[in-house]
Scaffold this active site. Structure first.
Site, PDB file in Angstrom:
ATOM      1  N   HIS A 138      41.332  36.885 -22.546  1.00 31.17           N
ATOM      2  CA  HIS A 138      41.425  37.714 -23.755  1.00 31.17           C
ATOM      3  C   HIS A 138      41.965  36.877 -24.904  1.00 31.17           C
ATOM      4  CE1 HIS A 138      41.257  42.151 -22.293  1.00 31.17           C
ATOM      5  NE2 HIS A 138      40.260  41.426 -21.865  1.00 31.17           N
TER       6      HIS A 138
ATOM      7  N   TYR B 208      47.178  48.608 -28.151  1.00 32.70           N
ATOM      8  CA  TYR B 208      48.556  49.097 -28.262  1.00 32.70           C
ATOM      9  C   TYR B 208      48.555  50.110 -29.408  1.00 32.70           C
ATOM     10  CZ  TYR B 208      50.229  45.231 -25.316  1.00 32.70           C
ATOM     11  OH  TYR B 208      50.460  44.367 -24.271  1.00 32.70           O
TER      12      TYR B 208
ATOM     13  N   PRO C  13      58.099  46.549 -20.496  1.00 33.30           N
ATOM     14  CA  PRO C  13      56.793  45.905 -20.327  1.00 33.30           C
ATOM     15  C   PRO C  13      55.930  45.789 -21.591  1.00 33.30           C
ATOM     16  CG  PRO C  13      56.832  48.050 -19.239  1.00 33.30           C
ATOM     17  CD  PRO C  13      58.216  47.791 -19.723  1.00 33.30           C
TER      18      PRO C  13
ATOM     19  N   LYS D 278      55.806  40.507 -20.472  1.00 30.14           N
ATOM     20  CA  LYS D 278      56.508  39.240 -20.209  1.00 30.14           C
ATOM     21  C   LYS D 278      57.140  39.101 -18.816  1.00 30.14           C
ATOM     22  CE  LYS D 278      55.917  36.769 -23.801  1.00 30.14           C
ATOM     23  NZ  LYS D 278      54.474  36.770 -23.562  1.00 30.14           N
TER      24      LYS D 278
ATOM     25  N   TYR E 202      53.276  36.478 -27.753  1.00 31.10           N
ATOM     26  CA  TYR E 202      52.510  37.205 -26.736  1.00 31.10           C
ATOM     27  C   TYR E 202      51.829  36.229 -25.781  1.00 31.10           C
ATOM     28  CZ  TYR E 202      49.811  41.070 -24.776  1.00 31.10           C
ATOM     29  OH  TYR E 202      49.284  42.019 -23.920  1.00 31.10           O
TER      30      TYR E 202
END
Ligand code: RFL
Ligand code: PHB
Length: 387
Positions: A72, A200, A291, A295, A381
């Site tokens: 991704h 998200y 979460p 990580k 990220y």
């Protein structure tokens, strides 16, 4: 029973450490309280950051991830009816992989067994004795009988509820703890993902996340109150709530049978230091992140690569320094991940406080309009190298 490194826990951290030590000819034994089927089926993480993927490849465990995992190169943020894509490749030149923790654990356990490694399932560690001395011992119970594993060092990789952290004397450690005022209701659904990338979503009814496990299986989460009973959430109610929180004109959430439902409290937690005498803590036993930043698994994998290298330096070159520096080195990455995870959590969840919610909205608008702001999200990220 005797070994060089006694490892407690066969989540992803313990068997990876055992495997890396084996590659350098260092003997270890892993004690795991659950059975093999249970640890291989426990639904958890799904995002492997850039450096963690490289680590798995380097130690010969990346082959199935390369073949079946999905690369991704961005995520989507949804808020107030807008969509903003954070393009990782463009912003920082790195990507992440969608590859389930269950698959990493399966590969690790299979590889340890093929290499003749010892993972004792059904072995519950009950006490760590003499961590400050030269010959620590781990007491454990297996098939009803009490046994002792003698070793040079103990690596506690036994998760948040294990005995590792609790074996450190209270006066020798400092803990930092924050329980966030909401949990995640997570579901696994037998339906093709409705999006190519993770979504998200911040909505006034609460946060929602769309993730995936494969081309046929979706993984979704909803922000819910801390005392939620998953049994009170029918499949229909879950799909309705997900659809509403992620709604965007022209987009539709595909629905299908829900095959797993669970509740995850959102916690931030760190133990300092991460070692005491000959006892070393790694993974969730030493630290927890909510979460939202994806990580936890990545920190656990990175943690164990440090003692692995440190034990190799010690046993092959007599160099004690990397082991002595383990806690300081690991904590740098841990605190970066703690900050990022708390920040993402804060950015995307709904709070009681109207001022807070208004600030979040402003921050999301800023992220969507500022390359610098999006770049810091992308860097964190995908995982900051050499931290
Ligand atoms: P684990 O996986 O908890 O494994 C610890 C193992 O130790 C065993 N054990 C004992 N064995 C012997 N004797 C004892 N006394 C023992 N006590 C415990 C346990 O049975 C277990 O097998 O810890 P580890 O290896 O440190 O790994 C940590 C990760 O599992 C965790 O951080 C991640 O799953 C967190 N996480 C995520 N991390 C990511 O990097 N990306 C993600 O996308 C992501 N999503 C998530 C997540 C965690 C979640 N939950 C359920 C907490 C999503 C969720 C919903
Ligand atoms: C998951 O796929 O389980 C997942 C993905 C991203 C997160 C948390 C969990 O931030």
């Amino acid at each position: 029973m005797r070994t060089r490194v006694a490892i407690i826990g066969a989540g992803p951290a313990g068997p990876l450490l055992s495997h890396m030590l084996h590659l350098a000819g260092i003997d270890s034994v892993v004690l795991e309280t659950r059975d093999r089927a249970y640890v291989e089926a426990r639904q958890r993480a799904g995002v492997v950051e850039h450096g963690a993927a490289e680590l798995l490849q380097r130690v010969g465990l990346g082959e199935r991830m390369e073949r079946e995992g999905i690369v991704h190169s961005g995520i989507e943020l949804r808020f107030s009816g807008h969509s903003h894509r954070v393009d990782f490749t463009d912003l920082c030149g790195r990507t992440v992989r969608i590859w389930a923790q269950t698959e990493i654990v399966k590969d690790l356990v299979a590889r340890r067994q093929a290499d003749g490694g010892q993972i004792l399932f059904g072995a519950q560690a009950t006490a760590i004795e003499d961590a400050k001395g030269d010959r620590p011992k781990v007491h454990f119970v297996r098939k009803g009988s009490h046994q002792v594993l003698e070793c040079d060092y103990v690596a506690a990789c036994d998760g948040f509820h294990g005995i590792g952290r609790r074996s450190l004397p209270r006066q020798a450690v400092r803990t930092f703890d924050r329980l966030h005022p909401f949990s995640w209701l997570g579901v696994l659904a037998d339906v093709a993902p409705s999006s190519d990338e993770l979504i998200y979503a911040r909505h006034e009814r609460g946060f929602a996340l769309h993730s995936l496990r494969s081309e046929h299986v979706s993984r979704l989460y909803l922000q819910v109150p801390n005392d939620t009973d998953p049994a009170q959430w029918s499949d229909e109610r879950i799909w309705d709530e997900l659809s509403e929180r992620m709604a965007l004109p022209g987009w539709e959430l595909k629905q299908g049978p829900i095959i797993d439902k669970s509740l995850t409290p959102m916690r931030s937690f760190v133990t300092e230091p991460m070692s005491h005498g000959r006892l070393y803590l790694a993974g969730d036993t030493a630290h927890i992140v909510p979460p939202t930043g994806a990580k936890g698994l990545n920190l656990a994998l990175n943690d164990v690569s440090l003692p692995a290298q440190a034990f190799i330096a010690l046993y092959t070159h007599g160099d004690h320094e990397p082991l002595q520096e383990y806690s300081n080195t690991a904590l740098r990455r841990v605190w970066r991940a703690e900050h990022f995870s708390a920040w993402m959590t804060h950015l995307l969840h709904t709070f009681e406080d109207a001022f807070e919610n208004r600030l979040q909205h402003d921050h999301l608008e800023f992220l969507a309009s500022s390359r610098a702001a999006s770049t810091q999200l992308a860097e964190n990220y995908t995982g900051i190298p050499h931290l």
